[in-house]
Motif scaffolding. Structure first.
Motif, PDB file in Angstrom:
ATOM      1  N   SER B 262       0.808  -1.210   0.000  1.00 13.25           N
ATOM      2  CA  SER B 262       0.000   0.000   0.000  1.00 13.25           C
ATOM      3  C   SER B 262       0.842   1.261   0.000  1.00 13.25           C
ATOM      4  CB  SER B 262      -0.941  -0.007   1.196  1.00 13.25           C
ATOM      5  OG  SER B 262      -0.198  -0.272   2.355  1.00 13.25           O
ATOM      6  N   ALA B 266       0.302   4.053  -6.305  1.00 15.35           N
ATOM      7  CA  ALA B 266      -0.857   3.598  -7.051  1.00 15.35           C
ATOM      8  C   ALA B 266      -0.911   4.449  -8.311  1.00 15.35           C
ATOM      9  CB  ALA B 266      -2.111   3.792  -6.214  1.00 15.35           C
ATOM     10  N   PRO B 267      -1.634   3.975  -9.306  1.00 15.32           N
ATOM     11  CA  PRO B 267      -1.684   4.730 -10.554  1.00 15.32           C
ATOM     12  C   PRO B 267      -2.381   6.075 -10.418  1.00 15.32           C
ATOM     13  CG  PRO B 267      -2.994   2.742 -10.652  1.00 15.32           C
ATOM     14  CD  PRO B 267      -2.314   2.723  -9.362  1.00 15.32           C
ATOM     15  N   ALA B 268      -2.333   6.815 -11.507  1.00 11.38           N
ATOM     16  CA  ALA B 268      -2.738   8.213 -11.480  1.00 11.38           C
ATOM     17  C   ALA B 268      -4.217   8.411 -11.238  1.00 11.38           C
ATOM     18  CB  ALA B 268      -2.401   8.817 -12.825  1.00 11.38           C
TER      19      ALA B 268
ATOM     20  N   PHE C 101      -6.132   2.012 -18.659  1.00  8.52           N
ATOM     21  CA  PHE C 101      -5.635   2.498 -17.391  1.00  8.52           C
ATOM     22  C   PHE C 101      -4.563   3.551 -17.541  1.00  8.52           C
ATOM     23  CE2 PHE C 101      -4.222   1.743 -13.017  1.00  8.52           C
ATOM     24  CZ  PHE C 101      -5.469   1.845 -12.447  1.00  8.52           C
ATOM     25  N   ILE C 134     -10.082   1.741 -11.744  1.00 11.72           N
ATOM     26  CA  ILE C 134      -9.260   1.258 -10.628  1.00 11.72           C
ATOM     27  C   ILE C 134     -10.043   0.236  -9.815  1.00 11.72           C
ATOM     28  CG2 ILE C 134      -9.922   3.201  -9.107  1.00 11.72           C
ATOM     29  CD1 ILE C 134      -6.510   1.677  -9.013  1.00 11.72           C
ATOM     30  N   GLU C 179      -8.392  -1.814   0.761  1.00 15.37           N
ATOM     31  CA  GLU C 179      -7.438  -1.011   0.004  1.00 15.37           C
ATOM     32  C   GLU C 179      -8.134  -0.432  -1.228  1.00 15.37           C
ATOM     33  OE1 GLU C 179      -3.871  -3.079  -0.860  1.00 15.37           O
ATOM     34  OE2 GLU C 179      -2.924  -1.336  -1.775  1.00 15.37           O
ATOM     35  N   ARG C 182     -10.223   2.473  -0.314  1.00 11.65           N
ATOM     36  CA  ARG C 182      -9.390   3.630   0.001  1.00 11.65           C
ATOM     37  C   ARG C 182      -8.899   4.293  -1.286  1.00 11.65           C
ATOM     38  NH1 ARG C 182      -4.063   4.369   1.069  1.00 11.65           N
ATOM     39  NH2 ARG C 182      -3.543   2.206   0.689  1.00 11.65           N
ATOM     40  N   ILE C 183      -8.306   3.459  -2.157  1.00 12.99           N
ATOM     41  CA  ILE C 183      -7.719   4.046  -3.361  1.00 12.99           C
ATOM     42  C   ILE C 183      -8.798   4.579  -4.283  1.00 12.99           C
ATOM     43  CG2 ILE C 183      -6.305   3.528  -5.364  1.00 12.99           C
ATOM     44  CD1 ILE C 183      -4.523   2.035  -3.651  1.00 12.99           C
ATOM     45  N   PHE C 187      -9.310   8.392  -6.041  1.00 15.62           N
ATOM     46  CA  PHE C 187      -9.602   8.667  -7.453  1.00 15.62           C
ATOM     47  C   PHE C 187     -10.892   9.462  -7.590  1.00 15.62           C
ATOM     48  CE2 PHE C 187      -6.934   6.086 -10.398  1.00 15.62           C
ATOM     49  CZ  PHE C 187      -5.987   5.753  -9.462  1.00 15.62           C
ATOM     50  N   ARG C 239      -7.005   3.027   6.297  1.00 18.05           N
ATOM     51  CA  ARG C 239      -5.716   2.338   6.436  1.00 18.05           C
ATOM     52  C   ARG C 239      -5.620   1.611   7.761  1.00 18.05           C
ATOM     53  NH1 ARG C 239      -0.114   4.730   4.464  1.00 18.05           N
ATOM     54  NH2 ARG C 239      -0.396   6.117   6.208  1.00 18.05           N
ATOM     55  N   GLU C 242      -7.561  -1.477   7.447  1.00 19.32           N
ATOM     56  CA  GLU C 242      -6.771  -2.396   6.619  1.00 19.32           C
ATOM     57  C   GLU C 242      -5.746  -3.129   7.473  1.00 19.32           C
ATOM     58  OE1 GLU C 242      -4.557  -0.829   3.126  1.00 19.32           O
ATOM     59  OE2 GLU C 242      -6.405   0.274   2.835  1.00 19.32           O
TER      60      GLU C 242
END
Ligand SMILES: Nc1ncnc2c1ncn2[C@@H]1O[C@H](COP(=O)(O)OP(=O)(O)OP(=O)(O)O)[C@@H](O)[C@H]1O
Ligand SMILES: [Mg+2]
Lengths: 253, 270, 250
Positions: B262, B266-268, C101, C134, C179, C182-183, C187, C239, C242
């Motif tokens: 983590s 991570a990508p854009a 992507f 994503i 995760e 979160r990610i 985005f 997090r 996680e």
């Protein structure tokens, strides 16, 4: 009545050009309480056969009877399975792993806890119940797997190369331990291995399979007395039995 | 019946997409304002090629400078942060927390500071690309197998030799991945900032033609950016592949889930 | 170094940044018009949080973020699971996804504006679009992180389909799922911000862009601090979860 009766079992894996024949005309009878070891070259279908005994895969032809009744679905009350590598669930503690099959049936909490603790102490892991798999050594993990396989007290225990990932010394001790557990529980055991020494040391009877498509090409009675000791490995009988299995595997086409 | 090969299906889909792009607008099923046909887009691109080429030059210039800054600063900081354990423990989690902030909200600050010319784009895209390069360099240095260093030391390598002969070559794979991500992000950063406030560049063309509802010109610019970013990606991957021939699955396979997964870039998020 | 020391160092770092932000402009080393002292910015933040215009903007932005998230996550998860479970579908789409992507999503923003105008829908649609990829990738990874052996063990213990789902799939996927949440929120939030900054009449992103254009630096920095704090807080909470769910993942 035999504990396991396999009658003219064949299996073909679906695939390109009509499929891959994996097992051919297998007939086996295992008496209750016997320790049977299956050996054979890699890819000959040992795991496939075990899967079918466990009801995890369906054979193309032939029948499997366990305690007189056919096996078509996994039935943990009749057949327990211990897999290669420790296939413990990493998100559960050792105790919860052992309890898992009971939890699936919705057994009362206290009962299953007590039962799981009994099993852990049977495999010599008193006091380790609270640990997670990554906190256990390879040998300990395999002990937990065995405890899990035994927790529902099935009359039959299937084991697919359970000690393959262990180092030689641990492997010997685990084999010895397994015999101790077996002699107290008196299960019917079907055990797969690549180690000929392990095979002779553990077995009442060794079944030798041919290369693919797997057939049973020899059935060797191990006449060594029980309980087995490490000293027996140095005896002539042991060496001759081992040699005979080796000859069979070597000439297997 | 056998299913067609996946790659065939993929090419089929691409062709279908292009046909769709051409046919739907010209038959007026989709209004031209929403989607001008492929041929029309290409025609516009050809007629105004000078304008687009000039815009491309501006954009490429900004991307180039921003990339040099992002990669230079990223590799340096990453090497320091990754190489020194104390710094790593303190800083890496901080950086991955900061990663949650949508960096684009900083762009108005840059335009206020540097004006709406190239400088603000370079600053923004530079920061945008900096993080992945820095994080993967740090990760690359950290994941070097200690056995390599042990072996080198046992053969009597000096500290300098350890750095030049072990640490640098061993961290190249991760750094290259970081450069690919960082490069992609700088392109995105430049284009986004040009779209937001600018007076030149391809992103600016997108926005300007959008305000006057000239869809073909908008799509011509979008197409150019698409080609640009895909070409960069292909190029970077080719370079990576050629440099990494010796790198077979190591102690830690790339992409294998590790506890640090983590903290890796991570990508854009754009 | 102990955990306490690390935390102390981080706090010291934060204090140093705050002090520099306060002292450099107020002592005239840095132009206070370009970088207003931290104290002024925080005071402005307090003021802004009392304004109804800002309240409205927060409500608009928050609803866009939530709605886009609620659309993108289930949709992406469904496609991702399909790509992981159905081999054929996966073989077709996984390589394509990699290309999609690496393409900047923001260049499609004008398309959304041309189709939806510059209202609420356009921002939600664009944010969902920029998030869905994503989610697809992570959902695929999540499903693939389930070990076939574990499913086999469960079956050998007589588990039903539902039990396998709940007792094997869910715990195996939990760390990756969190995760993913979160990610994808990062985005999603970025998507809403860009859309609001690009063309909008409401929302925090719009306010920030406006303050920047009008050179209202205290307001601008206050807005940035507000957004950054919200983003970091959300991120840290997830997090933390996680970490709790993945102690076994070593
Ligand atoms: N799901 C499957 N689909 C198709 N073919 C399979 C499948 N599983 C196994 N096979 C094939 O069937 C044959 C027997 O496999 P199996 O795993 O039973 O062998 P094995 O004796 O257990 O081998 P090993 O000693 O290496 O564990 C192999 O040739 C294998 O490739
Ligand atoms: Mg096998």
């Amino acid at each position: 009545m035999s504990a396991i009766a396999v009658d003219r079992l064949s299996h073909v894996y679906a695939g390109a050009e009509g499929g891959v024949p994996a097992l051919e005309d297998i007939t086996i009878g295992v008496e209750a309480g016997k320790f049977v070891v299956i050996v054979g070259p890699s890819g000959c279908g040992k795991t496939s056969l075990l899967m079918m005994l466990a009801g995890l895969r369906h054979q193309t032809e032939g029948t499997i009877l366990c305690a007189g009744k056919p096996i078509s679905e996994p039935d943990p009350e009749r057949v327990g399975v211990v897999f290669q590598e420790a296939s413990l669930f990493p998100w559960l503690t050792a105790l919860d792993n052992v309890e898992f099959p009971l939890a699936l049936r919705g057994a009362p909490r206290d009962d299953r806890r007590r039962r799981a603790e009994e099993m852990l102490s049977l495999v010599g892991l008193d006091g380790f119940g609270g640990r997670y798999p990554h906190e256990l050594s390879g040998g300990m993990k395999q002990r937990v797997s065995i405890a899990r396989g035994l927790v529902q007290d099935p009359p039959v225990l299937l084991m697919d190369e359970p000690f393959a990932a262990l180092d030689e010394q641990t492997r010997m001790t685990m084999g010895h331990e397994l015999l101790r557990i077996w002699s107290t529980t008196r299960k019917t055991v079907v055990f797969i291995t690549h180690s000929l020494t392990e095979a002779v040391y553990l077995a009442d009877e060794v079944l030798v399979m041919s290369a693919r498509p797997g057939r049973i090409i020899d059935r060797i009675e191990v006449t060594l007395p029980r309980p087995r000791t490490y000293e027996m490995m140095a005896t002539d009988t042991f060496g001759q039995l081992r040699e005979r299995i080796w000859q069979q595997i070597r000439k297997a086409p | 019946m056998r299913w067609p090969k996946p790659s065939t299906v993929r090419w089929g889909l691409l062709v279908a997409l292009l046909v769709f792009w051409e046919v739907m607008p010209s038959t007026k099923i989709i209004p031209e304002l929403f989607l001008p046909s492929l041929s029309k887009t290409l025609t516009v691109l050809w007629i105004d090629r000078v304008e687009y080429a000039e815009a491309l030059v501006v954009t490429l210039y900004e991307v180039g400078v921003a990339m040099v800054i992002a990669c230079g600063a990223g590799i340096l900081t990453g090497a320091v942060v990754g190489g020194i354990a104390t710094l790593r423990n303190i800083m890496l989690p901080v950086f991955s927390s900061l990663y949650a902030v949508p960096i684009v909200i900083l762009y108005p600050i840059f335009t206020a500071w540097f004006g709406i010319g190239s400088e603000s784009k370079i600053a923004f895209a530079g920061i945008y690309g900096f993080f992945p390069v820095m994080l993967s360099t740090a990760a690359g240095i950290r994941t070097i197998d200690p056995q390599y260093l042990l072996a080198a030391r046992s053969m009597g390598a000096t500290l300098v030799q350890q750095i030049t002969r072990v640490i640098i070559p061993a961290s190249i794979p991760t750094v290259l991945t970081g450069l690919r991500l960082g490069g992609a992000l700088t392109i995105i950063g430049v284009v986004v900032s040009e779209m937001l406030t600018a007076s030149a560049g391809i992103g600016y063309l997108v926005s300007r033609y959008r305000t006057i509802l000239d869809s073909p010109h908008v799509f011509a610019a979008i197409l150019m950016i698409l080609v640009l970013s895909i070409m960069f990606d292909l190029l970077a991957r080719t370079v990576e592949r050629h440099t990494l021939v010796w790198q077979t699955a190591g102690r830690r396979e790339r992409g294998a889930p590790t506890a640090q997964a983590s903290t890796l870039p991570a990508p854009a998020p754009v | 170094m102990s955990q306490a020391q690390i935390v102390a160092f981080r706090l010291a770092l934060l204090a140093a940044v705050a002090a520099a932000w306060q002292l450099l402009p107020s002592s005239g080393i840095v132009d206070a018009r370009l970088l207003p002292p931290l104290g002024d910015v925080l005071a402005m933040l307090g003021q802004l949080l009392g304004r109804s215009q800002v309240h409205e903007a927060i409500v608009v932005t928050a609803s866009e973020v939530v709605l886009a998230f609620v659309i993108a996550v289930p949709l992406g998860a469904a496609i991702g699971v399909l790509a992981a479970e159905n081999e054929y579908f996966g073989e077709i789409f996984k390589p394509m996804l990699f290309y999609v992507f690496s393409v900047p999503k923001s260049i499609f923003l004008p398309m959304f504006i041309l189709i939806f105008g510059i209202g609420f829908q356009q921002k939600v649609a664009y944010a969902a679009f920029s998030t869905v990829f994503i989610v697809i990738m992570s959902a695929t990874a999540a499903v693939e992180s389930v070990k076939a052996d574990h499913v086999l063990v469960a079956r050998s213990c007589g588990a039903t389909r539902t039990q396998i789902l709940l007792r094997i799939y869910v715990p195996s996927m939990m760390p990756v799922l969190l995760e993913t949440l979160r990610i994808s929120m990062i985005f999603n939030f970025t998507g809403v911000m860009i859309a609001e900054m690009y063309a909008s009449r409401t929302g925090i992103g719009h306010l920030i862009a406006n303050w920047g254009e009008n050179f209202q630096m205290p307001q601008l920095f206050a807005g940035v601090i507000l957004l950054a704090t919200v983003a970091i807080l959300f991120n840290e909470v997830v997090r933390h979860l996680e970490a709790r769910f993945s102690t076994w993942r070593t």
